[in-house]
Design a protein around this motif. Structure first.
Motif, PDB file in Angstrom:
ATOM      1  N   VAL A   1      66.157  48.923  25.028  1.00 20.01           N
ATOM      2  CA  VAL A   1      65.666  48.483  26.337  1.00 20.01           C
ATOM      3  C   VAL A   1      64.213  48.039  26.197  1.00 20.01           C
ATOM      4  CG1 VAL A   1      64.908  50.817  27.031  1.00 20.01           C
ATOM      5  CG2 VAL A   1      65.455  49.108  28.796  1.00 20.01           C
ATOM      6  N   THR A   2      63.835  47.014  26.956  1.00 17.92           N
ATOM      7  CA  THR A   2      62.449  46.552  27.036  1.00 17.92           C
ATOM      8  C   THR A   2      62.009  46.630  28.485  1.00 17.92           C
ATOM      9  OG1 THR A   2      62.685  45.040  25.163  1.00 17.92           O
ATOM     10  CG2 THR A   2      60.867  44.612  26.690  1.00 17.92           C
ATOM     11  N   GLN A   3      60.802  47.143  28.712  1.00 24.69           N
ATOM     12  CA  GLN A   3      60.255  47.272  30.058  1.00 24.69           C
ATOM     13  C   GLN A   3      58.889  46.602  30.122  1.00 24.69           C
ATOM     14  OE1 GLN A   3      60.432  51.650  30.387  1.00 24.69           O
ATOM     15  NE2 GLN A   3      61.940  51.316  32.004  1.00 24.69           N
ATOM     16  N   VAL A   4      58.658  45.853  31.191  1.00 16.32           N
ATOM     17  CA  VAL A   4      57.387  45.168  31.410  1.00 16.32           C
ATOM     18  C   VAL A   4      56.941  45.423  32.845  1.00 16.32           C
ATOM     19  CG1 VAL A   4      56.192  42.948  31.511  1.00 16.32           C
ATOM     20  CG2 VAL A   4      57.903  43.361  29.732  1.00 16.32           C
ATOM     21  N   LEU A   5      55.765  46.001  32.996  1.00 16.48           N
ATOM     22  CA  LEU A   5      55.162  46.197  34.312  1.00 16.48           C
ATOM     23  C   LEU A   5      53.907  45.330  34.380  1.00 16.48           C
ATOM     24  CD1 LEU A   5      54.905  47.551  37.065  1.00 16.48           C
ATOM     25  CD2 LEU A   5      53.712  49.448  35.943  1.00 16.48           C
ATOM     26  N   ASP A   6      53.973  44.275  35.187  1.00 13.52           N
ATOM     27  CA  ASP A   6      52.858  43.347  35.371  1.00 13.52           C
ATOM     28  C   ASP A   6      52.143  43.746  36.657  1.00 13.52           C
ATOM     29  OD1 ASP A   6      51.189  41.132  35.872  1.00 13.52           O
ATOM     30  OD2 ASP A   6      52.531  39.819  34.761  1.00 13.52           O
ATOM     31  N   GLN A   7      50.858  44.049  36.554  1.00  4.73           N
ATOM     32  CA  GLN A   7      50.134  44.500  37.736  1.00  4.73           C
ATOM     33  C   GLN A   7      48.744  43.878  37.794  1.00  4.73           C
ATOM     34  OE1 GLN A   7      50.365  48.737  36.858  1.00  4.73           O
ATOM     35  NE2 GLN A   7      48.223  48.755  36.249  1.00  4.73           N
ATOM     36  N   SER A   8      48.293  43.660  39.019  1.00  6.15           N
ATOM     37  CA  SER A   8      46.956  43.119  39.265  1.00  6.15           C
ATOM     38  C   SER A   8      46.226  44.125  40.138  1.00  6.15           C
ATOM     39  CB  SER A   8      47.049  41.758  39.956  1.00  6.15           C
ATOM     40  OG  SER A   8      47.766  40.845  39.147  1.00  6.15           O
ATOM     41  N   VAL A   9      45.173  44.716  39.597  1.00  4.63           N
ATOM     42  CA  VAL A   9      44.531  45.855  40.243  1.00  4.63           C
ATOM     43  C   VAL A   9      43.024  45.651  40.326  1.00  4.63           C
ATOM     44  CG1 VAL A   9      46.323  47.463  39.513  1.00  4.63           C
ATOM     45  CG2 VAL A   9      44.343  47.068  38.037  1.00  4.63           C
ATOM     46  N   ARG A  10      42.419  46.394  41.228  1.00  2.73           N
ATOM     47  CA  ARG A  10      40.965  46.404  41.318  1.00  2.73           C
ATOM     48  C   ARG A  10      40.426  47.293  40.203  1.00  2.73           C
ATOM     49  NH1 ARG A  10      37.563  47.865  46.814  1.00  2.73           N
ATOM     50  NH2 ARG A  10      35.597  46.894  46.175  1.00  2.73           N
ATOM     51  N   PRO A  11      39.453  46.834  39.440  1.00  6.10           N
ATOM     52  CA  PRO A  11      38.937  47.653  38.335  1.00  6.10           C
ATOM     53  C   PRO A  11      38.210  48.883  38.863  1.00  6.10           C
ATOM     54  CG  PRO A  11      37.575  45.700  38.625  1.00  6.10           C
ATOM     55  CD  PRO A  11      38.752  45.537  39.536  1.00  6.10           C
ATOM     56  N   THR A  12      38.382  49.994  38.176  1.00  8.55           N
ATOM     57  CA  THR A  12      37.737  51.243  38.577  1.00  8.55           C
ATOM     58  C   THR A  12      36.863  51.806  37.460  1.00  8.55           C
ATOM     59  OG1 THR A  12      39.664  52.485  37.819  1.00  8.55           O
ATOM     60  CG2 THR A  12      39.618  51.850  40.137  1.00  8.55           C
ATOM     61  N   PHE A  13      36.503  50.971  36.500  1.00 13.07           N
ATOM     62  CA  PHE A  13      35.761  51.416  35.340  1.00 13.07           C
ATOM     63  C   PHE A  13      34.419  50.673  35.270  1.00 13.07           C
ATOM     64  CE2 PHE A  13      39.140  48.463  34.500  1.00 13.07           C
ATOM     65  CZ  PHE A  13      38.462  47.353  34.052  1.00 13.07           C
ATOM     66  N   HIS A  14      33.574  51.116  34.368  1.00  6.94           N
ATOM     67  CA  HIS A  14      32.263  50.502  34.177  1.00  6.94           C
ATOM     68  C   HIS A  14      32.274  49.658  32.894  1.00  6.94           C
ATOM     69  CE1 HIS A  14      30.327  52.782  37.415  1.00  6.94           C
ATOM     70  NE2 HIS A  14      31.151  53.760  37.048  1.00  6.94           N
TER      71      HIS A  14
ATOM     72  N   ASP B   1      31.346  42.846  39.621  1.00  4.59           N
ATOM     73  CA  ASP B   1      31.498  41.518  39.032  1.00  4.59           C
ATOM     74  C   ASP B   1      32.952  41.050  38.995  1.00  4.59           C
ATOM     75  OD1 ASP B   1      29.145  42.665  36.613  1.00  4.59           O
ATOM     76  OD2 ASP B   1      28.731  41.541  38.435  1.00  4.59           O
ATOM     77  N   THR B   2      33.873  41.957  39.195  1.00  5.94           N
ATOM     78  CA  THR B   2      35.290  41.637  39.036  1.00  5.94           C
ATOM     79  C   THR B   2      36.062  42.000  40.293  1.00  5.94           C
ATOM     80  OG1 THR B   2      35.132  42.056  36.668  1.00  5.94           O
ATOM     81  CG2 THR B   2      37.336  42.022  37.619  1.00  5.94           C
ATOM     82  N   LEU B   3      36.838  41.062  40.763  1.00  8.54           N
ATOM     83  CA  LEU B   3      37.654  41.306  41.944  1.00  8.54           C
ATOM     84  C   LEU B   3      39.011  41.878  41.560  1.00  8.54           C
ATOM     85  CD1 LEU B   3      37.809  40.856  45.053  1.00  8.54           C
ATOM     86  CD2 LEU B   3      38.934  38.688  44.553  1.00  8.54           C
ATOM     87  N   LEU B   4      39.659  41.299  40.564  1.00 10.41           N
ATOM     88  CA  LEU B   4      40.986  41.722  40.134  1.00 10.41           C
ATOM     89  C   LEU B   4      41.098  41.657  38.615  1.00 10.41           C
ATOM     90  CD1 LEU B   4      43.399  39.876  42.616  1.00 10.41           C
ATOM     91  CD2 LEU B   4      43.140  42.342  42.404  1.00 10.41           C
TER      92      LEU B   4
ATOM     93  N   ALA C   1      36.947  36.830  38.843  1.00  5.10           N
ATOM     94  CA  ALA C   1      35.562  37.197  39.128  1.00  5.10           C
ATOM     95  C   ALA C   1      35.306  37.198  40.625  1.00  5.10           C
ATOM     96  CB  ALA C   1      34.602  36.228  38.437  1.00  5.10           C
ATOM     97  N   ARG C   2      34.476  38.139  41.061  1.00  4.72           N
ATOM     98  CA  ARG C   2      34.099  38.175  42.466  1.00  4.72           C
ATOM     99  C   ARG C   2      33.091  37.066  42.739  1.00  4.72           C
ATOM    100  NH1 ARG C   2      34.306  41.781  46.441  1.00  4.72           N
ATOM    101  NH2 ARG C   2      35.093  43.411  45.071  1.00  4.72           N
ATOM    102  N   GLY C   3      33.219  36.430  43.907  1.00  2.78           N
ATOM    103  CA  GLY C   3      32.250  35.409  44.262  1.00  2.78           C
ATOM    104  C   GLY C   3      32.582  34.757  45.576  1.00  2.78           C
ATOM    105  N   GLY C   4      31.549  34.558  46.405  1.00  2.00           N
ATOM    106  CA  GLY C   4      31.757  33.820  47.639  1.00  2.00           C
ATOM    107  C   GLY C   4      32.067  34.693  48.821  1.00  2.00           C
TER     108      GLY C   4
END
Length: 254
Positions: free
Chosen positions: A78-91, A98-101, A244-247
């Protein structure tokens, strides 16, 4: 007289206009820091640039899974792929200011071998699944064919009587491990449900119970399970795109 009235009018406009201007600027400032709606985030992660990066990473995963599955003695489970777009919580370089997603993929593929894994490992290395690190090179010297074979040959104990590092095959962005007594493979990635459309889970075969497939693969000790994990670190995370965050209102620069 006209000059006097003109100056009075300018003063009145200034006194009235400045609070309004400051209020508008305050609203804009707050809006710029507001977390955008899911609809807006979906638009960002479906941009041409994001889709191209995602397709490249998906193709890399499919290719490596396909190559390993063609090795003699190796059966894909079996192959599993989880594609996710998240807000960064790290430094660091991707600080939240500086990063939105951050778009990333968690992917694992499981295989089973029906013969001695020591006989199969050289075939895997010869198949060119990845550029496995040579023994003694790179930050993870135990992630090599030489170390893995020596671990099995010497029972996990080196010449000085010390316990050797757990064997695996490690390469850039990919890591192959296998079950040993008392060291099972990790459980499959949960199939969901996930909290939003920013999480996309896919599996091959699509409708199977992955945990049941692994149990069947190792049934009665007839098979050794392999886990091919993609990405950096044990967690396996392929970061393929950054917005990138901007605007105003948190718009992302693509």
């Amino acid at each position: 007289m006209k000059a006097f009235l003109h100056n009075v009018l300018k003063s009145v406009l200034y006194l009235v206009g400045m609070p309004v201007f400051r209020a508008v600027e305050g609203v804009r400032s707050l809006s710029a820091q507001r977390w955008p709606t899911e609809r807006r985030r979906l638009a960002l992660v479906r941009s041409p640039r994001a889709r191209a990066a995602r397709a490249t990473e998906r193709e890399r995963i499919r290719t490596l899974v396909g190559v390993l599955g063609t090795v003699e003695g190796v059966e894909h489970v079996v192959t599993q792929v989880l594609d996710q777009s998240v807000r960064p919580t790290f430094h660091g370089a991707d600080h939240p200011r500086d990063t939105l997603l951050v778009c990333e993929i968690h992917a694992r593929a499981y295989f089973v071998v029906r013969e001695d894994v020591v006989d199969v490992l050289p075939r895997i290395a010869a198949a060119g699944v990845a550029e496995w690190r040579a023994d003694g090179q790179g930050p993870d010297p135990h992630g090599s064919l030489e170390h893995a074979l020596r671990w099995h040959r010497d029972g996990g104990i080196d010449a000085n009587g010390r316990r050797m590092d757990s064997p695996c095959l490690a390469g850039p962005g990919v890591r192959l491990t296998w079950e040993r007594p008392g060291v099972p493979c990790r459980e499959p990635i949960p199939a969901g449900p996930y909290i939003s459309r920013l999480y996309v889970f896919e599996q091959d075969p699509p409708v199977a119970d992955a945990a049941q497939l692994l149990r069947e693969g190792r049934a009665d000790g007839r098979g050794t399970l392999l886990e091919l994990a993609f990405g950096a670190g044990w967690g396996g995370r392929c970061r393929y795109h950054r917005v990138a965050r901007g605007g105003f209102a948190g718009r992302g620069r693509m």
